[in-house]
Write an enzyme that holds these catalytic residues in place. Structure first.
Site, PDB file in Angstrom:
ATOM      1  N   LYS A   1       0.807  -1.227   0.000  1.00  0.00           N
ATOM      2  CA  LYS A   1       0.000   0.000   0.000  1.00  0.00           C
ATOM      3  C   LYS A   1       0.840   1.278   0.000  1.00  0.00           C
ATOM      4  CE  LYS A   1      -4.055  -2.030   2.184  1.00  0.00           C
ATOM      5  NZ  LYS A   1      -5.014  -1.982   3.290  1.00  0.00           N
TER       6      LYS A   1
ATOM      7  N   ASP B   1     -10.126   2.365   2.263  1.00  0.00           N
ATOM      8  CA  ASP B   1     -10.274   1.621   3.525  1.00  0.00           C
ATOM      9  C   ASP B   1     -11.078   2.416   4.565  1.00  0.00           C
ATOM     10  OD1 ASP B   1      -8.965  -0.717   2.853  1.00  0.00           O
ATOM     11  OD2 ASP B   1      -7.010  -0.031   3.561  1.00  0.00           O
TER      12      ASP B   1
HETATM   13  P1  NDP Z   1      -0.399  -3.221   9.529  1.00  0.00           P
HETATM   14  O1  NDP Z   1       0.593  -4.322   9.518  1.00  0.00           O
HETATM   15  O2  NDP Z   1      -0.151  -1.991   8.732  1.00  0.00           O
HETATM   16  O3  NDP Z   1      -0.642  -2.748  11.055  1.00  0.00           O
HETATM   17  C1  NDP Z   1      -0.919  -3.649  12.090  1.00  0.00           C
HETATM   18  C2  NDP Z   1      -1.145  -2.879  13.394  1.00  0.00           C
HETATM   19  O4  NDP Z   1      -1.608  -3.828  14.353  1.00  0.00           O
HETATM   20  C3  NDP Z   1       0.122  -2.244  13.950  1.00  0.00           C
HETATM   21  O5  NDP Z   1      -0.205  -1.002  14.526  1.00  0.00           O
HETATM   22  C4  NDP Z   1       0.557  -3.230  15.033  1.00  0.00           C
HETATM   23  O6  NDP Z   1       1.146  -2.616  16.160  1.00  0.00           O
HETATM   24  C5  NDP Z   1      -0.776  -3.761  15.500  1.00  0.00           C
HETATM   25  N1  NDP Z   1      -0.635  -5.096  16.066  1.00  0.00           N
HETATM   26  C6  NDP Z   1      -0.276  -6.238  15.429  1.00  0.00           C
HETATM   27  N2  NDP Z   1      -0.275  -7.260  16.299  1.00  0.00           N
HETATM   28  C7  NDP Z   1      -0.615  -6.754  17.503  1.00  0.00           C
HETATM   29  C8  NDP Z   1      -0.766  -7.316  18.803  1.00  0.00           C
HETATM   30  N3  NDP Z   1      -0.584  -8.614  19.032  1.00  0.00           N
HETATM   31  N4  NDP Z   1      -1.148  -6.500  19.822  1.00  0.00           N
HETATM   32  C9  NDP Z   1      -1.344  -5.189  19.611  1.00  0.00           C
HETATM   33  N5  NDP Z   1      -1.186  -4.582  18.401  1.00  0.00           N
HETATM   34  C10 NDP Z   1      -0.840  -5.375  17.360  1.00  0.00           C
HETATM   35  O7  NDP Z   1      -1.763  -3.909   9.099  1.00  0.00           O
HETATM   36  P2  NDP Z   1      -3.058  -3.213   8.451  1.00  0.00           P
HETATM   37  O8  NDP Z   1      -3.377  -1.989   9.215  1.00  0.00           O
HETATM   38  O9  NDP Z   1      -2.894  -3.113   6.979  1.00  0.00           O
HETATM   39  O10 NDP Z   1      -4.157  -4.330   8.709  1.00  0.00           O
HETATM   40  C11 NDP Z   1      -4.652  -4.565  10.005  1.00  0.00           C
HETATM   41  C12 NDP Z   1      -5.853  -5.473   9.902  1.00  0.00           C
HETATM   42  O11 NDP Z   1      -6.891  -4.811   9.193  1.00  0.00           O
HETATM   43  C13 NDP Z   1      -5.604  -6.784   9.135  1.00  0.00           C
HETATM   44  O12 NDP Z   1      -6.210  -7.827   9.854  1.00  0.00           O
HETATM   45  C14 NDP Z   1      -6.317  -6.583   7.824  1.00  0.00           C
HETATM   46  O13 NDP Z   1      -6.810  -7.789   7.305  1.00  0.00           O
HETATM   47  C15 NDP Z   1      -7.461  -5.698   8.258  1.00  0.00           C
HETATM   48  N6  NDP Z   1      -8.041  -4.908   7.176  1.00  0.00           N
HETATM   49  C16 NDP Z   1      -9.363  -5.076   6.930  1.00  0.00           C
HETATM   50  C17 NDP Z   1      -9.961  -4.361   5.935  1.00  0.00           C
HETATM   51  C18 NDP Z   1     -11.423  -4.573   5.671  1.00  0.00           C
HETATM   52  O14 NDP Z   1     -11.911  -4.056   4.666  1.00  0.00           O
HETATM   53  N7  NDP Z   1     -12.146  -5.254   6.548  1.00  0.00           N
HETATM   54  C19 NDP Z   1      -9.234  -3.402   5.092  1.00  0.00           C
HETATM   55  C20 NDP Z   1      -7.843  -3.260   5.476  1.00  0.00           C
HETATM   56  C21 NDP Z   1      -7.276  -4.009   6.477  1.00  0.00           C
HETATM   57  P3  NDP Z   1       2.673  -2.094  16.210  1.00  0.00           P
HETATM   58  O15 NDP Z   1       2.704  -0.846  15.378  1.00  0.00           O
HETATM   59  O16 NDP Z   1       2.887  -1.851  17.651  1.00  0.00           O
HETATM   60  O17 NDP Z   1       3.509  -3.208  15.639  1.00  0.00           O
END
Ligand code: NDP
Length: 283
Positions: A73, A109
């Site tokens: 992205k 999104d």
């Molecule tokens: P990113 O990898 O960009 O970000 C993930 C975020 O989640 C980070 O801030 C990370 O924290 C946090 N995170 C991951 N694991 C943990 C944990 N165990 N505890 C706390 N925080 C955690 O992912 P995206 O934002 O692109 O996607 C996130 C979710 O959104 C995915 O599941 C994706 O499938 C979903 N999604 C759904 C959409 C829909 O249309 N329904 C559209 C787009 C995404 P840190 O920064 O601290 O590492």
């Protein structure tokens, strides 16, 4: 049939890796068929080092447009000719239209999330808590500001990412945006109206996991939303529902952002119910 010519269908699709868990093609192709549009949606697994070739290929083959998902992205940005205001504000693109050979990036999104949220609650003047600070959280935060919410609390483990998302949200409007480091079980403030899980926690195959929040701090006046589309009912949502919260699953957002994306590519307004049903059947 519109869009196809003879035995040649018009093309759309997605570039991401991994791609095998992404059900977007199933729901969009169901809607294309329903509306008699001769368009295909090809879900492509593309490695980061091959993204430029994939994008050049889509342009060469006359695709109408494509989605970008994890981890493309942000890396797609330098390959594009133009960005929408939303994509510029969010700093990421999940949807690209190809018009007369020009690549125009947008981010649907956050709009998809807001469209889904509005089916449950009017976001204006509401207090929103966003768990996570990745791409989805960033898009949701920016669009929430543009939708006129009163306040946003970003909760994240990584301090730099959390602070950066708060900064991006503040940059688009005069809204009280705070960042809270996520160090232990997060206590949801009593004034929160909407709590959004924008992390992947709880997604298949780790379906028993929930974001680390104090469930005792949820009240039945709150809406709890999850971006995770699979499983449709995450453990977060089922637990929140038992407390009496209204809940919103990630399928609504997935369908809404797809409707907006196809409109961006083609101008066609697809029926969300058809996509919702196809998604239900597929998951
Ligand atoms: P990113 O990898 O960009 O970000 C993930 C975020 O989640 C980070 O801030 C990370 O924290 C946090 N995170 C991951 N694991 C943990 C944990 N165990 N505890 C706390 N925080 C955690 O992912 P995206 O934002 O692109 O996607 C996130 C979710 O959104 C995915 O599941 C994706 O499938 C979903 N999604 C759904 C959409 C829909 O249309 N329904 C559209 C787009 C995404 P840190 O920064 O601290 O590492």
């Amino acid at each position: 049939m519109k869009y196809g010519r003879g035995f040649v269908s018009a093309l759309t699709g997605s570039f991401s890796i991994p791609a095998d868990g992404n059900p977007t093609g199933v729901m969009i192709e169901a809607a294309y068929r329903h509306h008699h549009l001769d368009i295909r949606y090809i879900n492509c697994e593309v490695r980061p080092e091959d993204l430029a070739d994939a994008v050049a290929g889509a342009r060469a083959m006359g695709w109408l447009g494509f989605n970008c998902s994890i981890p493309q992205k942000v890396s797609v940005l330098p390959l594009l000719d133009e960005l929408s205001a939303a994509a510029r504000n969010i700093g990421a693109v999940n949807c690209v239209a190809i018009r007369a050979g020009r690549l125009i990036g947008d981010n649907t999104d956050g709009k998809g999330f807001l469209s889904s949220l509005r089916s449950e609650v009017d976001p204006r003047r509401k207090n929103i808590v966003i768990l996570g600070a990745g791409g989805a959280a960033r898009a949701i935060a920016v669009e929430c500001v543009l939708a006129g919410v009163a306040a946003i609390t970003i909760v994240n483990r990584n301090l730099d990412r959390g602070a950066a998302v708060a900064e991006s949200a503040r940059a688009v409007g005069d809204v009280d945006v705070r960042f809270v480091p996520w160090t232990s079980s997060f206590h949801v403030p009593s004034g929160a109206d909407v709590v959004v899980n924008a992390t992947p926690v709880g997604m298949v195959p780790h379906i028993q996991e929930t974001p680390d929040i104090d469930f005792g701090s949820l009240t039945n006046s709150m809406v709890v939303a999850d971006v995770v589309p699979n499983p449709p009912t995450t453990t977060l949502l089922s637990t929140a529902a038992k407390i009496g919260c209204r809940t919103l699953d990630g399928r609504g957002m997935l369908v809404a952002q797809a409707v907006i994306g196809v409109e961006f590519w083609t101008g066609e307004d697809l029926d969300p119910q058809v996509m919702q049903q196809a998604l239900h059947d597929a998951l």
